[in-house]
Design a protein around this motif. Structure first.
Motif, short mmCIF file in Angstrom:
data_model
loop_
_atom_site.label_atom_id
_atom_site.label_comp_id
_atom_site.label_asym_id
_atom_site.label_seq_id
_atom_site.Cartn_x
_atom_site.Cartn_y
_atom_site.Cartn_z
N HIS B 270 0.83 -1.24 0.00
CA HIS B 270 0.00 0.00 0.00
C HIS B 270 0.85 1.27 0.00
O HIS B 270 0.61 2.19 0.78
CB HIS B 270 -0.96 0.00 1.19
CG HIS B 270 -1.75 -1.27 1.30
ND1 HIS B 270 -2.72 -1.61 0.40
CD2 HIS B 270 -1.67 -2.30 2.19
CE1 HIS B 270 -3.22 -2.78 0.72
NE2 HIS B 270 -2.59 -3.24 1.79
N ALA B 271 1.84 1.27 -0.90
CA ALA B 271 2.74 2.43 -0.94
C ALA B 271 2.17 3.56 -1.81
O ALA B 271 2.69 4.67 -1.76
CB ALA B 271 4.10 2.00 -1.47
N ILE B 272 1.13 3.25 -2.61
CA ILE B 272 0.61 4.28 -3.51
C ILE B 272 -0.63 4.93 -2.90
O ILE B 272 -1.56 4.25 -2.47
CB ILE B 272 0.30 3.68 -4.90
CG1 ILE B 272 1.58 3.05 -5.48
CG2 ILE B 272 -0.25 4.76 -5.85
CD1 ILE B 272 1.42 2.42 -6.83
N GLU B 273 -0.58 6.26 -2.87
CA GLU B 273 -1.71 7.01 -2.29
C GLU B 273 -2.27 7.94 -3.33
O GLU B 273 -1.56 8.41 -4.21
CB GLU B 273 -1.20 7.89 -1.13
CG GLU B 273 -0.72 7.14 0.07
CD GLU B 273 0.11 8.04 0.99
OE1 GLU B 273 0.18 9.26 0.75
OE2 GLU B 273 0.68 7.48 1.94
N SER B 274 -3.57 8.22 -3.20
CA SER B 274 -4.13 9.28 -4.05
C SER B 274 -4.69 10.36 -3.14
O SER B 274 -5.20 10.08 -2.06
CB SER B 274 -5.20 8.71 -4.97
OG SER B 274 -6.09 7.92 -4.24
N THR B 275 -4.55 11.59 -3.60
CA THR B 275 -5.05 12.72 -2.80
C THR B 275 -5.91 13.61 -3.69
O THR B 275 -5.74 13.63 -4.90
CB THR B 275 -3.90 13.57 -2.24
OG1 THR B 275 -3.10 14.01 -3.34
CG2 THR B 275 -3.05 12.81 -1.25
N PHE B 276 -6.83 14.32 -3.05
CA PHE B 276 -7.64 15.26 -3.81
C PHE B 276 -7.71 16.57 -3.04
O PHE B 276 -7.97 16.58 -1.84
CB PHE B 276 -9.06 14.72 -4.02
CG PHE B 276 -9.89 15.63 -4.86
CD1 PHE B 276 -9.78 15.62 -6.24
CD2 PHE B 276 -10.76 16.53 -4.27
CE1 PHE B 276 -10.51 16.49 -7.03
CE2 PHE B 276 -11.53 17.39 -5.05
CZ PHE B 276 -11.39 17.37 -6.44
N GLY B 277 -7.45 17.65 -3.73
CA GLY B 277 -7.54 18.95 -3.09
C GLY B 277 -6.26 19.73 -3.28
O GLY B 277 -5.33 19.26 -3.94
#
Ligand code: SF4
Ligand code: SF4
Ligand code: SF4
Lengths: 46, 285
Positions: B270-277
């Motif tokens: 789970h090293a990949i993250e997505s962010t919004f904002g």
């Protein structure tokens, strides 16, 4: 990061300004007029 | 529920939403309501009988080719806004033509690996399509009434060709007008459909001007993806599942990434993250 934030805000501000200028210069009406008729070019007629 | 199944459901819902005028298919007519003043974020032809909004690429050419116009503030503004807010998340989750290519690629036949050098060159073609067919020719080549043509729609767009089929089938007047151009567009459509069974999203990779436009915003859009280097074990699973052959480990926000999230779902740590904002965090915080 500050630069990125500035770019994000600037692009959004330009986009909103463009949309408003476009609406007031009648472009939205052109879009609506075009979309209400069948686009013969799109479907491959002419 | 598995990530890919969820994504497919969202893609179907989006396609149904953008083409919600079901009566149009039965009547062989297009929707004429006021919502068509708005462009949808996806490549969805306004000549599809179900379409409730306007195609941004078609609208852009239509305004550029209008009398006394050489620039479209309205459509470019909307496209910039979609690009800045969602970026190519539109391609991964919302675009009906992307969904169609995804479905065709699931047909279990032997897949083709495009030569990497050729692939690298072909990726630039979509920018040429955007620049030449969408932005320049409608402005530069004008008829006696000072109007330009919609070059991309007329000669290349397979989405228009496909979405026009139900209209033509239900409409004898249109059938009688078919000629060379229709045959040409059917050939383009067939080539795109057949190659989609062999290569993942060939139209998105090589030809789509809307994907090319949104790709310009990949580094800045409010939706971003990131690899946490402290967690990553370098196994390369992310790169091996990527349908767009993005080198995620090097450039997670590449213009080619359609934000499908397959890499994120596959990462064992789970090293990949997505962010919004608006990302106000400093790197490493
Ligand atoms: S690249 Fe074009 S056709 Fe492909 S998903 Fe994006 S907008 Fe749709
Ligand atoms: S990098 Fe990840 S999110 Fe982007 S296209 Fe590849 S698999 Fe999808
Ligand atoms: S799948 Fe995850 S752990 Fe493996 S290389 Fe990619 S980011 Fe690193």
């Amino acid at each position: 990061m500050k630069r990125k934030l500035a770019v994000q805000i600037a692009i959004i501000a330009i986009a909103v300004a463009f949309i408003l200028i476009g609406i007031f210069s009648g472009e939205a009406t052109i879009v609506l007029r075009k979309a209400r008729d069948i686009c013969l070019s799109c479907i491959g007629i002419g | 529920m598995k990530h890919e199944r969820k994504r497919t459901i969202i893609q179907f819902l989006a396609a149904a939403f953008f083409n919600g005028y079901a009566a149009g298919f039965a009547k062989g007519q297009i929707f004429k309501g006021g919502t068509k003043i708005l462009c949808v974020p996806v490549l969805n032809c306004y000549s599809c009988p179900g379409a409730l909004g306007s195609c941004p690429i078609g609208s852009l050419q239509a305004v550029l080719g209008s009398r006394n116009k050489r620039f479209s503030f309205y459509v470019l503004g909307l496209m910039m806004l979609f690009g800045m807010v969602l970026g190519r998340l539109v391609c991964g989750f919302l675009c009906p033509f992307g969904l169609l290519q995804d479905l065709l690629h699931r047909i279990p036949i032997k897949k083709v690996k495009v030569n990497p050098k050729l692939d690298k060159v072909l990726r630039y073609v979509k920018y040429a399509v955007l620049l030449v067919l969408v932005l320049l020719l409608p402005v530069l080549i004008r008829n006696d009434f000072d109007m330009g043509e919609t070059w991309f729609c007329k000669y290349l767009c397979p989405a228009g060709a496909l979405e026009g089929i139900p209209l033509i089938l239900a409409n004898p007047a249109l059938q009688s007008a078919l000629g060379f151009l229709f045959s040409w567009k059917m050939c383009v459509l067939l080539i795109v459909l057949i190659s989609s069974t062999l290569i993942h999203r060939p139209f998105c990779k090589y030809l789509c001007p809307l994907g090319a436009f949104y790709g310009l915003f990949s580094k800045f859009s409010l939706y971003q993806m990131e690899i946490d280097k402290s967690k990553c074990i370098g196994c390369g699973k992310c790169e091996s599942v990527c349908p767009m052959d993005v080198k995620c480990l090097k450039d997670m926000n590449s213009a080619e990434c359609i934000r499908c999230g397959k890499c994120k779902a596959q990462c064992p740590v789970h090293a990949i993250e997505s962010t919004f904002g608006f990302n106000l965090k400093k790197k490493g915080e």
